[in-house]
Enzyme design. Structure first.
Site, PDB file in Angstrom:
ATOM      1  N   LYS A  92     -12.268   1.974  11.780  1.00  0.00           N
ATOM      2  CA  LYS A  92     -10.950   2.245  12.344  1.00  0.00           C
ATOM      3  C   LYS A  92     -10.996   2.225  13.873  1.00  0.00           C
ATOM      4  O   LYS A  92     -10.063   1.760  14.536  1.00  0.00           O
ATOM      5  CB  LYS A  92     -10.422   3.601  11.849  1.00  0.00           C
ATOM      6  CG  LYS A  92     -10.108   3.627  10.360  1.00  0.00           C
ATOM      7  CD  LYS A  92      -9.096   2.569   9.984  1.00  0.00           C
ATOM      8  CE  LYS A  92      -8.747   2.585   8.513  1.00  0.00           C
ATOM      9  NZ  LYS A  92      -7.813   1.509   8.125  1.00  0.00           N
ATOM     10  N   LEU A 127      -2.084  -2.029   6.751  1.00  0.00           N
ATOM     11  CA  LEU A 127      -3.031  -2.712   5.876  1.00  0.00           C
ATOM     12  C   LEU A 127      -4.356  -1.952   5.834  1.00  0.00           C
ATOM     13  O   LEU A 127      -4.862  -1.521   6.867  1.00  0.00           O
ATOM     14  CB  LEU A 127      -3.260  -4.134   6.390  1.00  0.00           C
ATOM     15  CG  LEU A 127      -4.081  -5.080   5.511  1.00  0.00           C
ATOM     16  CD1 LEU A 127      -3.372  -5.336   4.196  1.00  0.00           C
ATOM     17  CD2 LEU A 127      -4.316  -6.394   6.248  1.00  0.00           C
ATOM     18  N   GLY A 128      -4.886  -1.812   4.649  1.00  0.00           N
ATOM     19  CA  GLY A 128      -6.172  -1.135   4.527  1.00  0.00           C
ATOM     20  C   GLY A 128      -6.592  -1.014   3.075  1.00  0.00           C
ATOM     21  O   GLY A 128      -5.770  -1.132   2.170  1.00  0.00           O
ATOM     22  N   GLY A 187       0.819  -1.206   0.000  1.00  0.00           N
ATOM     23  CA  GLY A 187       0.000   0.000   0.000  1.00  0.00           C
ATOM     24  C   GLY A 187       0.855   1.260   0.000  1.00  0.00           C
ATOM     25  O   GLY A 187       2.087   1.196   0.020  1.00  0.00           O
ATOM     26  N   TYR A 242     -16.400   4.245   7.851  1.00  0.00           N
ATOM     27  CA  TYR A 242     -14.933   4.185   7.839  1.00  0.00           C
ATOM     28  C   TYR A 242     -14.348   4.508   9.210  1.00  0.00           C
ATOM     29  O   TYR A 242     -13.457   3.805   9.702  1.00  0.00           O
ATOM     30  CB  TYR A 242     -14.378   5.154   6.793  1.00  0.00           C
ATOM     31  CG  TYR A 242     -12.870   5.143   6.705  1.00  0.00           C
ATOM     32  CD1 TYR A 242     -12.196   4.098   6.066  1.00  0.00           C
ATOM     33  CD2 TYR A 242     -12.116   6.181   7.253  1.00  0.00           C
ATOM     34  CE1 TYR A 242     -10.813   4.087   5.987  1.00  0.00           C
ATOM     35  CE2 TYR A 242     -10.731   6.179   7.168  1.00  0.00           C
ATOM     36  CZ  TYR A 242     -10.095   5.130   6.531  1.00  0.00           C
ATOM     37  OH  TYR A 242      -8.722   5.110   6.459  1.00  0.00           O
ATOM     38  N   LEU A 249      -3.744  11.726   3.330  1.00  0.00           N
ATOM     39  CA  LEU A 249      -2.384  11.387   2.929  1.00  0.00           C
ATOM     40  C   LEU A 249      -2.055  11.933   1.543  1.00  0.00           C
ATOM     41  O   LEU A 249      -2.903  11.957   0.648  1.00  0.00           O
ATOM     42  CB  LEU A 249      -2.211   9.867   2.914  1.00  0.00           C
ATOM     43  CG  LEU A 249      -2.423   9.159   4.249  1.00  0.00           C
ATOM     44  CD1 LEU A 249      -2.476   7.652   4.044  1.00  0.00           C
ATOM     45  CD2 LEU A 249      -1.307   9.531   5.230  1.00  0.00           C
ATOM     46  N   ARG A 288      -6.649   8.703  -8.141  1.00  0.00           N
ATOM     47  CA  ARG A 288      -8.032   9.161  -8.117  1.00  0.00           C
ATOM     48  C   ARG A 288      -8.087  10.685  -8.141  1.00  0.00           C
ATOM     49  O   ARG A 288      -7.547  11.343  -7.236  1.00  0.00           O
ATOM     50  CB  ARG A 288      -8.741   8.626  -6.873  1.00  0.00           C
ATOM     51  CG  ARG A 288      -8.985   7.123  -6.899  1.00  0.00           C
ATOM     52  CD  ARG A 288      -9.533   6.621  -5.583  1.00  0.00           C
ATOM     53  NE  ARG A 288      -8.527   6.702  -4.523  1.00  0.00           N
ATOM     54  CZ  ARG A 288      -8.776   6.435  -3.247  1.00  0.00           C
ATOM     55  NH1 ARG A 288      -9.987   6.134  -2.867  1.00  0.00           N
ATOM     56  NH2 ARG A 288      -7.807   6.499  -2.359  1.00  0.00           N
ATOM     57  N   ARG A 300      -0.291 -10.256  -0.350  1.00  0.00           N
ATOM     58  CA  ARG A 300      -1.106 -11.115  -1.216  1.00  0.00           C
ATOM     59  C   ARG A 300      -0.545 -11.181  -2.633  1.00  0.00           C
ATOM     60  O   ARG A 300      -0.963 -12.015  -3.424  1.00  0.00           O
ATOM     61  CB  ARG A 300      -2.548 -10.604  -1.241  1.00  0.00           C
ATOM     62  CG  ARG A 300      -3.291 -10.855   0.063  1.00  0.00           C
ATOM     63  CD  ARG A 300      -4.635 -10.166   0.089  1.00  0.00           C
ATOM     64  NE  ARG A 300      -4.509  -8.723   0.217  1.00  0.00           N
ATOM     65  CZ  ARG A 300      -5.529  -7.881   0.256  1.00  0.00           C
ATOM     66  NH1 ARG A 300      -6.754  -8.347   0.138  1.00  0.00           N
ATOM     67  NH2 ARG A 300      -5.343  -6.580   0.388  1.00  0.00           N
ATOM     68  N   ARG A 301       0.377 -10.285  -2.944  1.00  0.00           N
ATOM     69  CA  ARG A 301       1.025 -10.296  -4.251  1.00  0.00           C
ATOM     70  C   ARG A 301       2.501  -9.933  -4.071  1.00  0.00           C
ATOM     71  O   ARG A 301       2.873  -9.374  -3.041  1.00  0.00           O
ATOM     72  CB  ARG A 301       0.351  -9.310  -5.202  1.00  0.00           C
ATOM     73  CG  ARG A 301       0.419  -7.843  -4.781  1.00  0.00           C
ATOM     74  CD  ARG A 301      -0.253  -6.952  -5.817  1.00  0.00           C
ATOM     75  NE  ARG A 301      -0.063  -5.537  -5.558  1.00  0.00           N
ATOM     76  CZ  ARG A 301      -0.852  -4.796  -4.802  1.00  0.00           C
ATOM     77  NH1 ARG A 301      -1.918  -5.357  -4.223  1.00  0.00           N
ATOM     78  NH2 ARG A 301      -0.617  -3.500  -4.624  1.00  0.00           N
TER      79      ARG A 301
END
Length: 211
Positions: free
Chosen positions: A126, A70-71, A10, A122, A149, A156, A34-35
């Site tokens: 958290k 992670l998120g 991330g 959200y 951030l 986006r 995961r990758r």
């Protein structure tokens, strides 16, 4: 020190891993993703895992400090249930593994405004992961609550616009606590906090997450 990182692919996680690799205080960095990370380094040990199968990786969560960046977003996840699974269940599973394997310190990335009783999904999410990780009673738990951030490769348009608006407001003396912070700045602060654990739970406000 031996660092463990989840969320290494991330925005914050990528900067965190690079920061740790060039920080002499950390001798090894173990990542669970995961990758593939897409790069190698003498200090890094990378595991590609299925987060839904903790029995296959539980025993590997060993070290001095667990960093969790992670998120996901609701858009990326596709549903609230899927986002909850990533932001809450996966993080909590790794936190439990770390705690049971004797990892003494966890550094968790949350969000400004985190509140388990919030009406906003959200922020409630958290707040819930903060609460559940605290219940594990790590000897040292550091919770980061960064504001918006600044990501180096933001894709986006809405994210880019919102960051610029908050930066403008801050320059005018408004919403100082919400001034966007670069991901690499948060990563540097996380590395410092990981190397200097304090006893009990420490929550860093938006302003304090700037490294």
């Amino acid at each position: 020190m031996k660092a463990i990182v989840i969320g290494a692919t991330g925005a914050i996680g990528q900067d965190l891993v690079k920061t740790l690799l060039y920080d002499d205080r950390y001798e090894t960095v173990t990542t669970f993703t995961r990758r593939p990370l897409g790069f190698t380094h003498p200090k890094i040990q990378s595991f590609i895992v299925d987060f839904n199968l903790p029995d296959t990786w539980y025993h590997l969560v060993q070290g001095d400090v667990l960093f969790s960046a992670l998120g996901t977003s609701l858009k990326q996840a596709g549903s609230k249930e899927a986002q909850y699974r990533v932001d809450h269940d996966y993080q909590l599973s790794f936190a439990r593994a770390a705690r049971e394997n004797g990892v003494p310190h966890m550094v968790l990335v949350s969000s400004v405004g985190a509140d388990s009783s919030s009406h906003f999904f959200y922020l409630q999410l958290k707040g819930l992961i903060e609460k559940d990780v605290e219940a594990l009673q790590f000897p040292s738990l550091t919770i980061f609550r960064p504001p918006s951030l600044i990501r180096k490769h933001a894709k986006r348009p809405a994210e880019t616009v919102s960051v610029k608006l908050l930066q403008l407001a801050s320059s005018l003396g408004l919403f100082k606590a919400m001034t966007p912070v670069p991901t690499e700045s948060v990563a540097r602060k996380m590395a410092d906090e990981g190397a200097h654990p304090s006893e009990g739970v420490e929550i860093l406000s938006a302003q304090e997450t700037r490294g």
